[in-house]
Structure formats: structure tokens, C-alpha cells
Scaffold this active site. Structure first.
Site, PDB file in Angstrom:
ATOM      1  N   GLY A 183       0.839  -1.199   0.000  1.00 21.67           N
ATOM      2  CA  GLY A 183       0.000   0.000   0.000  1.00 21.67           C
ATOM      3  C   GLY A 183       0.870   1.244   0.000  1.00 21.67           C
ATOM      4  O   GLY A 183       0.597   2.210  -0.699  1.00 21.67           O
ATOM      5  N   HIS A 184       1.919   1.224   0.796  1.00 24.70           N
ATOM      6  CA  HIS A 184       2.908   2.310   0.823  1.00 24.70           C
ATOM      7  C   HIS A 184       4.222   1.708   0.367  1.00 24.70           C
ATOM      8  O   HIS A 184       4.764   0.823   1.004  1.00 24.70           O
ATOM      9  CB  HIS A 184       3.026   2.871   2.233  1.00 24.70           C
ATOM     10  CG  HIS A 184       3.816   4.152   2.325  1.00 24.70           C
ATOM     11  ND1 HIS A 184       5.022   4.351   1.686  1.00 24.70           N
ATOM     12  CD2 HIS A 184       3.555   5.305   2.997  1.00 24.70           C
ATOM     13  CE1 HIS A 184       5.464   5.563   1.973  1.00 24.70           C
ATOM     14  NE2 HIS A 184       4.595   6.164   2.756  1.00 24.70           N
ATOM     15  N   GLU A 311      -1.701  14.519   1.094  1.00 23.52           N
ATOM     16  CA  GLU A 311      -0.264  14.840   1.094  1.00 23.52           C
ATOM     17  C   GLU A 311       0.278  14.585  -0.308  1.00 23.52           C
ATOM     18  O   GLU A 311       1.292  13.906  -0.501  1.00 23.52           O
ATOM     19  CB  GLU A 311       0.461  13.967   2.118  1.00 23.52           C
ATOM     20  CG  GLU A 311      -0.155  14.081   3.531  1.00 23.52           C
ATOM     21  CD  GLU A 311       0.468  13.139   4.553  1.00 23.52           C
ATOM     22  OE1 GLU A 311       0.710  11.979   4.200  1.00 23.52           O
ATOM     23  OE2 GLU A 311       0.735  13.588   5.682  1.00 23.52           O
ATOM     24  N   CYS A 407       7.243  10.396  11.029  1.00 20.30           N
ATOM     25  CA  CYS A 407       8.058   9.882   9.926  1.00 20.30           C
ATOM     26  C   CYS A 407       9.230  10.788   9.598  1.00 20.30           C
ATOM     27  O   CYS A 407      10.311  10.309   9.253  1.00 20.30           O
ATOM     28  CB  CYS A 407       7.191   9.656   8.694  1.00 20.30           C
ATOM     29  SG  CYS A 407       6.375  11.133   8.094  1.00 20.30           S
TER      30      CYS A 407
END
Lengths: 643, 643
Positions: A183-184, A311, A407
């Protein structure tokens, strides 16, 4: 130990060394406390806690975001890099103990993700779209490779291999495997790094599978949603599955789209696979994404992803300054992508983007003291608007100590701790100097050792000295020096004699039988430049930004008063530059005369009135580097100034 | 029948008559179909359905929004106004039947809100904050007064009185009553209208209670939330209870805050109560709100509420053009407020704002054919941005047929159908002409009848002719003619002789023994004006808007091509105006020479580069009235143009 380029470097750079030291001596210890929930005034991270629960050492529940494991992995990666130039038995022991903990949580089949180990392994791989298992795996692998390179230890590398093997058994185009993908993204480039270290073809094969399977019909995330019923938030808006770069195959994608960090992490993996497989259509896709970003969707600071919503990238030339997102991590990811493009082709434009992001939109992500951080890096700030305008609620006028979703700070730490990898590379008989990072470098062009020492006043002046300090072989080799895209005039001499070579694609190739004592002097002319944005950028029309060398400048309220929108630069100001040791950690300040709108004539309180003669009076303007803004309390800031 | 001013008017205005006819012959029949769910291509309204269920005539559930009843009430109000000048037995019968239906749903104690009648009366008055019962009651009362004035019928007025009595028994400062007030204001001014018609003091007393109780500690909405547990969405953001203007008492409020429609509806009620009670501190509050809006928080179009978030006011001088909200209903509400201020004091600035909103930010809410509507009235539009930018997702480049939440079209209908009430008023011996709305007016200054005929080329020219057509009495009276704030030169003559009077506070008072046949000629000079916004308005810095008379102009892509941001107006363009019968329903077009940025020099695809000489070439510019934009398909539009 050597870094991944087979080179070894001791950084002694007047600009970067103190920042790298801040990472090593402050950020990494601070983040370790954070990861162990020992900071009294910060939200707990739960990272170490989750591993303890997953390994059965503690009772408890999984806490934090589904991608919490990745914070710990990024920290391991950053901490490992610092060990290369600063051996530290205490830190090494901390890492070894931590790795033991991680290994003890690993499942017999290699699976390792504390969220599912704690919450039920029967549910693993059921929500690839949103649950970050493969993302966490990617960061763990990156950490493992870095730790192995730094220490020679195989402890974490073996964990990573077992984890990669588990992924390889579960995912792929082969019968019986799931046809999913992360997904990421990040696992793609992590697997390539693991392949580089282990030479295990299966890892490259899996990376290629993830790169190519993404967005193929039937769309995996749609199929997954049918099974789980988990509604996709992004499908209600304009992004759809392209939020994940998963709406169509990469070879059919024409623009950089969706969540910017995911996008550039993905393109980094695509570039890695394109390079190693020689696949021309993948390389063409990388070229399209590169052009989309750098020619139509990138701030002057190297920031990318102009919208808070998702984002994400938006559309061509949509680069609002005051509502910018421009996440620190996205600019870091752009550097990852650029370095991989540079590994494919030696073109100055790739290193130009690395430099642009590094000195501006990435460095702005941390305060001068390394204690606080920006997630979002706007190019124009009015503190009142940040407080009261919901469209700018993501924009902060001051850096924050730590984040619930943390992050950016560990990403900054791992980038700065490995900066030498971006500055230099060796290929065959060439030593490439991409960034003018000062220090002592050991390299092996054509297999023969050389030690170089580079010193410069970069980024404050363009005087660069490169000295060969050790060389036994008399074989010729090439020093390939980057001539930055911003530089319009330069001179280069070796041993006091002008070199006749001309730059090719942004690099000056100097081939000689270099010997100890040889000295190359490169002088890059670095005047103040008035920069315009492409006229399709509506936010910047009629405005000018100042750059000097790689540094983007801005006006701050602290120097120029409030109401920066009242300031005009005028047609041809005379710029003066001055090194100011005592301001903002030492910067070159630009001053000039500008014009400021007098408020006179509006005292009656009217909101609108017929135009009268406007009175602009001459005022001194003082510009500081963009990266140094917001270190003197909240106030207005602007990069783009009216002409 | 006469209107509320005790005057009677037949409107024959070249600009407004066709629009008012569109309301009468198209909007009102169309909306009636919509309210009965008979439009095949629109979302059902459910309004009539809900009343049928509530009265037991049909089985079914409550459908639509909690404030659905108010749509029907607004329609009744608008339809009633049209009956004044256009008796229509069919429409009158439709209204009578509908009112019978409404009356049959009314409860024995007077309560009337279909949502609670259908869903359970035991829950009524438990969620005043969000469930709009008192709002719906307010609109029903307004409709009843209008219907009574138009037809003389007491049918709906009696329903409204029973409803008001029910409210009065339940709410107030007296022991045993609830100390609540409306979540969405309108009941305050409705009760004053009911008081005006019935002379029943209790209604004024209740209006005053609602006005003054709002925001008093302990905060009613907080107390209510404690009981119900219904979380207040707005308390998570910067608005808090000021979204409802209910965070502090009106006498302590310093700025116009929160949901813009609610705010101006509330201030209208405050002004009504201030006027009728003579309360100076309430009047002072009105003055503060008026100044806050008109001096710091109003678009040049009269639009208010600059933010989509909460459809709300934000902060001083925050007037973004491209993300503007500027709801049609909010500008209408500003007209309500302004008219009430005008009832307190005769100052031209109040009528100036009525005129500004009416000809610009309100009229833009409907298409030229009266078939489609804007909720949101931006001052700058780029269609690609509306589609792709989440910050502008509320901005539409084309008007829509009807809305799920259909507040604006019926509000437009009731305003335009009663426009004469805003144009003229009589006070003692004065006939005030606030707007130059053409037609025949019967008034009774000093109790003596006069019939006036006004004709003008307004808003396209400032030549105004006022003729006394009937006058039996020889008593002198005063014609008070407004001199608009935008007008810098004017002449006025009566019977061919220049009048020596000077304007006071925006009105020219001409006292004579006017007799039939007298004629007054007023000539307002109406050149094209280059308007600047206050320099604190960041969005408009370095920009100019054009106005001519009351009309704000804009550039549209249809006339000027795309990339309107490339256009500059230059320092002193010569403007030409031309009446164009065939364009956009007949408009005066402004043309001039402007400058357009040539795109040359950017062909290499660079996004940033050092400034080179910019090439602006001369182009013809064509400006149209802002209200007429978006009637020729989607395209760019801009009100504020670079200098």
C-alpha cells in the site's frame, strides 16, 4: 567499514559536519528515548513496547499507528550510519540488544510485523492497501543492510533475509501466490538493496514483480476491498487508487500522482529495477515521472506534493506558496529517486535536484539546534492565517518537538547520517563528485586506491579545492566534477594550469595520471540570482525569488517587519552579500534596497476605494536562507516577492 | 394590497422587471414542482410530503434535512409577494390549499415542525443547537406575514400566531421556561415582523429575549450537549460556539463571526430589537458588527463569509478570491441587516451595501435565464482548479440546477419578489428613494397620497427621472434621494432648475410643495473606476478591480482567452464603454488596452530560471459585469486584475 559505494569518507564540512554531529549526538539519542516512551513531554511512540509484546516479553496490546514498526527501523538505519565514522560500543550494544528483541519477535516462517503478530496472524496480508505490513518490511530490510554495512554483523541481515523470503513465498505472479503489492511503497528499493548485498536474484525478481504488478487489472486493491469491505477513503475524491500509484501500471502512468512520499519511493524502486534489468520501458516511465515532477510539480525549494489533501501531487504548475504541503519526507524521497536516476545516467540535472532539495526543502525540516521539526514546508507564512484559516491548518509557523506520526525526523536522521553516499560515487575508472561535501575520501577507481581531500566554502562561496593526498598507482583515472545547473560561469585549474575540458551533461571529466599532491581548484561563480517561475505557476506570477548558489532565500518578519506582501523588490536592486557568523548559525545574508507600500490614505477605514497614487518608499531588505527560517519565533515569511 | 411600508409599487424597471418576472413565471412554478418531488432530474425535496405525513394524510417517514420545512416557507413567502402586483387565482388557490395542509399538521399547543411531529414530539426542543426547529418556525412566521400582507387572509397568520405563542410559552427568562434560543437565527426578525402586523407585545418581548439571551453564561448549547451527548462539530475547530454567534453575549461581541448567514440573520434581529426598544448598547453592537463586516470582512461584490469551513467569517482582511465562499444567502442576509440599519438611521452607506450586494454578489447567484444557481460566489475561477484542488472543491465553474440543501434559490426568489421594499420607504413627511428601481409608486408622506413615477437607465447610466404623477394635497413633503457612495459628481434639478441642496449622509433632501407634473432629474456621473482594496487584503495586493456605478466587472476567458493571470491592466488605460444589447441579456461592456505576458522563452520546459526581460504585448481587454459571468460555459474568470 565502507559505505555502499565501496568508498570511505570522513566528513569535515564546515556546513554539514555540525549538522551531522547534531544527528549523531542529539537526534539519535533523543529519538531512542522517544522510541522507548521515555520523553515526559511527548506522545509515546510505543515502538519498542510493541516488539516486546510481539516477542512475548511483555503483556499488552499493540499501540500506535499500523506503521509504527517503521520508525524503529529508520532509527536503526540512521544509528548504523553514524557507526561507520564514529564507532561507539555503547550504541553498538544498544543496537545488538534491540536486534535480538526484533529477532525474537520474528515468526518461524520469517513474518515480522508487530501489529499482526499481536492482533492475530490469521488477518495478515488482508489489508495491504492501508495496513503498511510491506512498508514496515521494507524499512526493516533497509535498516538491516545499513547495519550490516556499518558493523559487518549479519544479525539483522539474517532477520531481513528470512522476512524477504517470507514475502517472496507469499507474493508474486507464480501460481499459488498472492498478486498483491505494498500500500505504501519502499519495499521495492529495499529489496534491491538486499539483492546488492546478498546477490540473491530472488530479491530482485520480487522487487521487479512489485514494480510491474502495481496497477495491473484486475486492480488488487479493488479485489481486496470486495473481500474485506474496507472502504477506500481516497476513492471518494479525485485521487482514487492513484493516491497509491495503483490505478494503472507504471508504464501507462504519465504524471507524478498521489501521495508524494509513496510516489517518489515507488519511482526509486522503479529506477532501481530499470537499471538492473535494462528495461527501457521502465526507464521511460522513470523519465516521465522525473519530468513531471521537476518541470511541472516541484517547488523552488525541492519540495513536492503541493496539497494537504492526501499529502499529494495535484496538477501541473499548481504550486501554492501559502497552502503548500511539501512534506520533508517527500523531498527526501525525491533525493532517493534522483540518486537512482544518477546511477543510471550521469546528468547534472539529477544532482541539481538533490542539491536543491537538500539545502532548502529538506534542511528546512529541522531547526538549527536539531531539536524540532517541520513536516510541512510552506513558502509563505502568515501566522494569523495558520491559526485561523482552515485551509492552512496543516501549516505551522513554528517547528514541533515530535510528532504522533513521526516519519520526518528519523528520515532526516538517516539521510544526513549517510550524506556522503549522495556526494560521491565511483564507477569504473571515474570518481564522481556530485555534491561539494568537504572531507577525506578513499575511493578505488579502476580498482586502485586513492585518497582525496575536498574543501570548499560551499554553499556560501563556490571556491572548491580538491587535493590528492594518497595515490600509489600511476594509472590514470577520471575526476568527474559536477558543474551545478545554477552556475553560469566557472574556472577550473589543476596544478595552477587552466583545464581545457568542457562540461558534458553537467560534469567536467578530468582524466590524468593523478598523483599525491595534485590539486584541482574549481571556482563556481555565485552571484545573487533573481529567479522567475514558469509563467503557468499562478502563485508566482509577477514575483521573484532570490537564489545564491544552491540556496533559496526568503524574507522574514524578524528582519523586515510584518506585511511582507507590501514589499516590492523593484526593477534592478543592487544586492550585497555579507557573511554573518553570528546570525542563525552562520549565514550569508543578502541585503538590498526594496520598496514598501505606505499605508497612508486608508485611515478612514474604507475597504475599497478608487485608486489613488500609491506611495512606495525605499526600505532596506534583508534576505536569509530559506532553510533557516522560523528559528527566531513565529512571524511572517515569504520566498516569492513582488517585483 | 400594499407592501409592509404602507406603499404600493408597480415595478417597471428595465433591469429588474424581467428578472422579477423570471422569478414569478419560472422560478416559483419550478420550485413548486421541486417541493412536490415532481422534477425528474432533481433530488426530491420531500417538503410537501413531510407535511402530509405529519398531518396524517400519508404514511411515511420524515425525509430530507432537519430544516426542510423552511424551504416551503420561503417559497410561500416569495409566491405571496408576487401576488401583490400580479393577482393570480390559481396560485392563490394553491397557496390556500397548502396552508390548509400546514394548518392540519399543527399540534393542539401550536407546535409545528414536521421533523419532530413525525419522529416523536417527546424529543422536541432537545437539540436546539443543530435541529433548526426555531429556524423553521421563523421562516413560517415570515411566510405568514407576507401572505397576510399580500392577500389579506389570516389563515397562515393564525397558524403563525399559535406557533409563536407556543414558542413564547416554552422559551424565556421567566421561571419554568427553557432558556434556549435558535441554533440558526431568523426567528428573532420574524417575531418582530409578526409584532409589526399584530402589535402583540409578547412577540417583541420574545424576540428581545432571544437576542439578549444568546451567549449568556451558562451557555445553553453547552448545557444541552451535557444532557444529550451530541458532540458539537465546531468545537473541534477555531469557531467553537461562535459558529452560532452563541459563545458570548452580543454586547460583548466585537467582530462578525461564525456561519455568515446565521450571523447576518441574527444581526438583523438585533437591529430590529434595538430600533424598537431604543436600546443603545444593542445599537452599539449592531454598529460594531456592521463595521466589522463592511470595513474588514466583505468582498467588493458584497459577498461575505470567506471560508468554506463553516461557511463562515474568518478574520480581518482575509478575502481570498479563488477559495471564496461568499454564499448567495449570506449576501441576501447582509441586505436584510443593512435595511434594518437604514430603518434606524438614514445613512447612504447602508443603502450602498444593499446596492453592492444586490447587483453583484447576490445577482451572480442565478443564471440569466433563472434556471440555475450558485451557492458559492468566487471572485476568481480556474475550472481545472475547481475540479482538482480540494481547497476549491466547493467552488463550481457553472451554476447548478437545484441543491440537496436548497436554501439559496428560494431566498433569491423572496428577495427579488419584494425588491420594492428595499428601494423605497416612507417616514413621516419623507419619501426615501434608496435604490433607483423604476416604476410607479404610491406613498403617503405625512399621510397624504402621492404617486411617483421613476425611470432611469440604472445601472447602465445614472440619468434618473422622477415625476409626480398624482398629488392632491398641496402640503409640502420631502423627496430624499440617495447619492450613492460610488458617485463623485452629480447634478440635480427640479422643473429644469438646479437644486441648491447638498447631500447629508448620502441623501439629498428636497422639500417642496410637490404637485402633479413636477419632474426631478438626477444625473449621477458614472465613469469606469479603478478600485483598490485596502492594502491589508493580501489577496488583492497589486491588483485593480473595475467598477462602473454599482456594477463590479470581471474578465472572462470567453472574451479574453485563458491564463487571465498573464494579463496586466497597465498604468492608465483608456476605458471605453458600449451598450451591447445582444450580449448576456444586455450589458454595458468595458473595453480597454491591456498587456499580456508572452510565453516565449520557456520552451525548454524549465520550471525556474534566472529572470530575463519579460515581454508583455498589448491586447484588447473586454470586461463584463460580474453578475453575468458563467453564462457561456465554463472558463476562467477574475475580478481582481494585476496592475
Amino acid at each position: 567499514m565502507a559505505n555502499a559505494n565501496g568508498m570511505h569518507m570522513t566528513v569535515t564540512d564546515p556546513f554539514w559536519s555540525s549538522r551531522i554531529e547534531t544527528v549523531r549526538t542529539q537526534m539519535i539519542p533523543y529519538q531512542w528515548e522517544a522510541l522507548n516512551d521515555r520523553l515526559p513531554d511527548a506522545e509515546p511512540s510505543h515502538c519498542v513496547h510493541n516488539y516486546k509484546v510481539a516477542s512475548g516479553q511483555e503483556a499488552g496490546r499493540f499501540e500506535g499507528c499500523v506503521f509504527q514498526d517503521s520508525d524503529l527501523a529508520k532509527w536503526i538505519e540512521a544509528a548504523s550510519y553514524t557507526l561507520i565514522s564514529h564507532p561507539d560500543p555503547t550504541l553498538q550494544k544498544t543496537l545488538a540488544d534491540l536486534i535480538e528483541l526484533i529477532a525474537s519477535a520474528q515468526q518461524p516462517d520469517g513474518y515480522l510485523d508487530t501489529y499482526y503478530i499481536i492482533n492475530g496472524l490469521d488477518k495478515r496480508f488482508t489489508n495491504l492497501r492501508d495496513h503498511h505490513e510491506l512498508y514496515c518490511a521494507g524499512h526493516l530490510i533497509e535498516a538491516a543492510v545499513a547495519h550490516h554495512e556499518a558493523t559487518g554483523s549479519r544479525m539483522l541481515l539474517d532477520v531481513a533475509r528470512r522476512l524477504a523470503d517470507c514475502m517472496e513465498r507469499n507474493f508474486g505472479a507464480e501460481p499459488g501466490k498472492m498478486r498483491g503489492y505494498p500500500g505504501h511503497e519502499v519495499l521495492e528499493m529495499a529489496l534491491v538493496r538486499l539483492y546488492n548485498v546478498t546477490e540473491e536474484e530472488r530479491y530482485l525478481h520480487l522487487a521487479r514483480y512489485f514494480v510491474e504488478e502495481r496497477g495491473q487489472a484486475p486492480l488488487y486493491f479493488e479485489e481486496e476491498e470486495k473481500k474485506t469491505g474496507n472502504h477506500c477513503h481516497w476513492s471518494d475524491g479525485p485521487l482514487g487508487l492513484q493516491y497509491y500509484q495503483a490505478g494503472k501500471p507504471i508504464r501507462e502512468q504519465t504524471d507524478a500522482e498521489g501521495h508524494a512520499v509513496r510516489a517518489v519511493y515507488y519511482y526509486s524502486g522503479v529506477a532501481d529495477v530499470a537499471r538492473l534489468t535494462g528495461d527501457e520501458s521502465l526507464l521511460a516511465a522513470c523519465d516521465r515521472m522525473w519530468e513531471s515532477i521537476t518541470r511541472r510539480r516541484m517547488y523552488i525549494t525541492g519540495g513536492i506534493g503541493s496539497s494537504d489533501y492526501g499529502e499529494a501531487f495535484t496538477y501541473d504548475y499548481d504550486l501554492p506558496n501559502d497552502t503548500a504541503y511539501a512534506e520533508t519526507c517527500a523531498a527526501i524521497g525525491l533525493v532517493f529517486f534522483a540518486r537512482r536516476m544518477l546511477a543510471i545516467r550521469k546528468r547534472g540535472e539529477y544532482a541539481d535536484v538533490i542539491e536543491r532539495a537538500l539545502y532548502n526543502g529538506i534542511l528546512s525540516g529541522m531547526s538549527l539546534d536539531g531539536q524540532s521539526f517541520f513536516y510541512v514546508n510552506p513558502l509563505e507564512v502568515v501566522p494569523e492565517a495558520c491559526e485561523k484559516d482552515q485551509l492552512r491548518r496543516h501549516v505551522q509557523p513554528e517547528r514541533q518537538k515530535w510528532f504522533g506520526c513521526a516519519c520526518c525526523p528519523p528520515n532526516l536522521a538517516r539521510l544526513l547520517a549517510s550524506l556522503d553516499r549522495y556526494a560521491y560515487s565511483t564507477e569504473e575508472n571515474n570518481v564522481f563528485v556530485h555534491l561539494y561535501l568537504g572531507g577525506s575520501l578513499e575511493a578505488f577507481p579502476g580498482g586502485e586506491r586513492v585518497v582525496l581531500e575536498l574543501s570548499s566554502g560551499y554553499p556560501w562561496n563556490g571556491e572548491i579545492r580538491l587535493r590528492i593526498t594518497e595515490r600509489e598507482s600511476s594509472a590514470p583515472f577520471t575526476l568527474a566534477l559536477r558543474i551545478p545547473g545554477w552556475c553560469r560561469n566557472y574556472t577550473v585549474s589543476a596544478g595552477g594550469e587552466a583545464c581545457p575540458e568542457k562540461a558534458q551533461d553537467g560534469y567536467l571529466y578530468l582524466t590524468r595520471a593523478w598523483k599525491a599532491g595534485d590539486e584541482i581548484c574549481l571556482s563556481l561563480s555565485m552571484p545573487v540570482e533573481r529567479i522567475k517561475a514558469h509563467p503557468a505557476v499562478r502563485a508566482d506570477i509577477g514575483k521573484i525569488a532570490l537564489m545564491r548558489g544552491p540556496i533559496v532565500y526568503c524574507l522574514e518578519e524578524a528582519d523586515n517587519g510584518a506585511d511582507l506582501h507590501h514589499i516590492r523588490l523593484g526593477d534592478s536592486p543592487l544586492f550585497q552579500t555579507r557573511w554573518d557568523e553570528r546570525t542563525l548559525g552562520g549565514i550569508t545574508v543578502i541585503t538590498c534596497e526594496g520598496k514598501r507600500l505606505a499605508k497612508a490614505g486608508w485611515e478612514d477605514g474604507a475597504l475599497y476605494r478608487p485608486q489613488a497614487e500609491e506611495d512606495y518608499h525605499t526600505v532596506p531588505l534583508r534576505f536569509i536562507p530559506y532553510y533557516a527560517w522560523a528559528n527566531r519565533g513565529p512571524g511572517e515569511m515569504a520566498v516569492w516577492i513582488r517585483q
